[in-house]
Every structure is written in structure tokens, then in C-alpha cells.
Design a protein around this motif. Structure first.
Motif, PDB file in Angstrom:
ATOM      1  N   LYS A   1     -51.466  33.533  48.522  1.00 42.55           N
ATOM      2  CA  LYS A   1     -52.643  33.879  47.710  1.00 42.55           C
ATOM      3  C   LYS A   1     -53.032  35.335  47.936  1.00 42.55           C
ATOM      4  N   ASP A   2     -53.371  36.040  46.865  1.00 43.14           N
ATOM      5  CA  ASP A   2     -53.858  37.416  47.004  1.00 43.14           C
ATOM      6  C   ASP A   2     -55.210  37.407  47.714  1.00 43.14           C
ATOM      7  N   ALA A   3     -55.419  38.379  48.581  1.00 43.10           N
ATOM      8  CA  ALA A   3     -56.641  38.420  49.381  1.00 43.10           C
ATOM      9  C   ALA A   3     -57.898  38.563  48.527  1.00 43.10           C
ATOM     10  N   SER A   4     -57.757  39.133  47.327  1.00 46.82           N
ATOM     11  CA  SER A   4     -58.923  39.333  46.462  1.00 46.82           C
ATOM     12  C   SER A   4     -59.333  38.069  45.719  1.00 46.82           C
ATOM     13  N   VAL A   5     -58.519  37.036  45.801  1.00 48.53           N
ATOM     14  CA  VAL A   5     -58.772  35.790  45.071  1.00 48.53           C
ATOM     15  C   VAL A   5     -59.301  34.746  46.039  1.00 48.53           C
ATOM     16  N   SER A   6     -60.464  34.160  45.726  1.00 43.60           N
ATOM     17  CA  SER A   6     -61.025  33.122  46.583  1.00 43.60           C
ATOM     18  C   SER A   6     -60.200  31.848  46.485  1.00 43.60           C
TER      19      SER A   6
ATOM     20  N   THR B   1     -51.887  36.228  41.586  1.00 39.72           N
ATOM     21  CA  THR B   1     -53.121  35.667  42.156  1.00 39.72           C
ATOM     22  C   THR B   1     -52.853  34.618  43.238  1.00 39.72           C
TER      23      THR B   1
END
Length: 291
Positions: free
Chosen positions: A180-185, A236
Motif C-alpha cells: 500500500k502507498d503510504a499516502s493511502v489510508s 494505491t
């Protein structure tokens, strides 16, 4: 005998045959059902004739006891995922940060691999190759619970085998596992996974199960639906969209992130949403009569 009398005799004989077929179907409705089942048996390995598909089938039907179904699902899932893992490994080699071309390469690799392998295995198993797809078909009444469970186990094992082979063939660390991308919760990632799977299962239901203009070529839009889902999810969530695809690389890398559960719960939610949407369309269709 005149030409008109001959035609009249032929028409009368054809009408008698049609009436006799109709009477046979009325007195023996199981014959018509069996014929409808056989029509789709080889192309899809499911039975769309089970309208209105509200009763869940728990035990294996006679046509679901063929060993070729589960052999095709194993080798099909293995080939599909191995090809896609290797494409992802090539695309991710030396990559750092977001790269649109890498996203396109990975998306195309998974989409075209599914298209090719689904086309080659559809005669034997329907080319499901994904526990989420099998779960959707179970919810829709197309396959039994036992077949769904057997297929899922076979597919997950095939995913682990494919990940192991891909790791052995391509040098370096495992680079095709989901992340998971760090910017995506986590909540956003969960629903992104659910949407990607819903898109895939929705396409399966409306092109492979439902009569559609694609006929026996349903694997084409199905492959493109996975391609589209990857375009959305690769940047994402890493685009799991298939529990077998997500679990195999995690085992090969010996790494399970704390959010790994989204790659299982997301597909469950997506399958449920897709089947619900399909049912709503069928119920609101005036041409569709509930049995």
C-alpha cells in the motif's frame, strides 16, 4: 401432388415436430434444463439456467466432480500469476517512486495474462483463476459452495507455487508483492480493492454468465476489466484484486504487512457488491420473469 400441397405437407410436419418438442418440455422440464446446462457446460463450466439463482447450492453437482476442473484451475492460475509476476518483476527492476510507464506495464501484464489463460481454460473450468470470482459465482448460484472452496484452495496453492517459481527465476528480492502507498489510508485501500474486484466480477456476470454480444469471447472484456482495475489500484494498493495473487508473494517474501487483510476482505466486499448490482438489474428487467 402440386408444389403448394408439398409445401403445406412440409409445414404441417415441421409444426408437428415443434409441437411434440414443446409437449416433451412441458411433461419433462428437466430435459430442457439439462439441455440448457449442456449448452454452457464446456464454454463456461457454470449453469446460467438456474434462474432466478436465489437458492445457494451447497454440494457438488455431477458436472462439478470432474477432476479436470480443478486441474485446469491450478495450472491456469499458476500460469496466469507466474506470467504476471514476471512482468511485474521486470517493470519494478530499478524503479523508485511513481512511474506511469511502470503502472501501465504491470496493468497490461496482469490483464493480458488473464485474458490468454482464461481463454485457454474456459472449456474445462470456466477460467475463474481467482477466489473472488469463484465467490461471486457461488453467491450468484452458478457454482456450489464445495466447488468454491475447492477452487479457492487450489488457486491459493497455485499462487504460492507461481510466486516461488517467479522468485527463483528472477534475480534479487521479491518485487511483485502487494504494498500500500503510504499516502493511502487503510480504509481507502480497502474500498479501492473492493471496487477493483467489483469491476471484475461485474464484468464476469454480465459477459460470461448473462447472454451478451461477446458470446464465447467473454474473456476479452474480463481481461480488460482487470487491466482497468490495475490502472486504478497499482499506484494505491499495489493491486491485489485476487487473494491468491496477494498471498503467494507474501509467502515468498516472508513478509505480511499489518494491512494484508485488506487483500482478503476487499475482494469479499467487491464480490458481494457486484452480485447485488447484477441481481438488481435482473429484477428490474421487465423481460426477466422470476420462477
Amino acid at each position: 401432388m402440386s408444389h403448394s400441397e408439398t409445401n403445406g405437407s412440409e409445414i404441417s410436419s415441421h409444426q408437428k415436430l415443434a409441437n411434440s418438442d414443446l409437449e416433451a418440455q412441458q411433461h419433462h422440464p428437466e430435459v430442457a434444463t439439462d439441455e440448457a446446462s449442456d449448452k454452457y457446460k464446456h464454454a463456461l463450466a457454470v449453469n446460467p439456467a438456474k434462474e432466478p439463482l436465489y437458492k445457494f447450492s451447497l454440494n457438488l453437482a455431477p458436472e462439478e466432480r470432474e477432476g479436470s476442473i480443478y486441474a485446469a484451475e491450478f495450472f491456469g492460475t499458476f500460469t496466469f500469476l507466474l506470467s504476471a509476476y514476471l512482468v511485474a518483476s521486470v517493470a519494478n527492476s530499478g524503479a523508485d517512486g511513481f512511474d506511469p510507464s511502470r503502472v501501465y506495464n504491470i496493468s497490461f501484464g496482469f490483464g493480458i495474462s488473464l485474458l490468454v489463460v482464461a481463454a485457454t481454460t474456459s472449456k474445462f473450468s470456466g477460467g475463474h483463476l481467482n477466489p473472488a470470482v469463484a465467490f461471486g459465482l457461488f453467491l450468484n448460484g452458478d457454482i456450489s459452495l464445495v466447488r468454491f472452496l475447492l477452487e479457492s484452495v487450489v488457486q491459493v496453492i497455485a499462487g504460492m507455487c507461481a510466486a516461488g517459481v517467479a522468485s527463483a527465476l528472477y534475480p534479487g528480492a521479491v518485487s511483485f508483492s502487494n504494498a500500500k502507498d503510504a499516502s493511502v489510508s487503510v480504509s481507502r485501500a480497502l474500498f479501492l480493492e473492493a471496487f477493483g474486484v467489483a469491476l471484475l466480477v461485474f464484468t464476469v456476470l454480465f459477459t460470461a454468465i448473462e447472454d451478451s454480444p461477446f458470446g464465447g469471447l467473454a474473456y476479452i472484456p474480463i481481461g480488460f476489466s482487470l487491466f482497468l482495475g490495475h490502472l486504478i489500484c497499482v499506484p494505491t494498493t499495489g493491486a491485489g484484486l485476487n487473494p491468491a495473487r496477494s498471498f503467494g508473494p507474501a509467502v515468498a517474501a516472508r513478509s505480511f504487512p499489518g494491512y494484508h487483510w485488506i487483500y482478503w476482505i476487499g475482494p469479499i466486499i467487491g464480490s458481494i457488491v457486484a452480485v447485488a448490482a447484477y441481481k438488481i438489474v435482473k429484477i428490474t428487467n421487465n423481460k426477466h420473469k422470476l420462477a
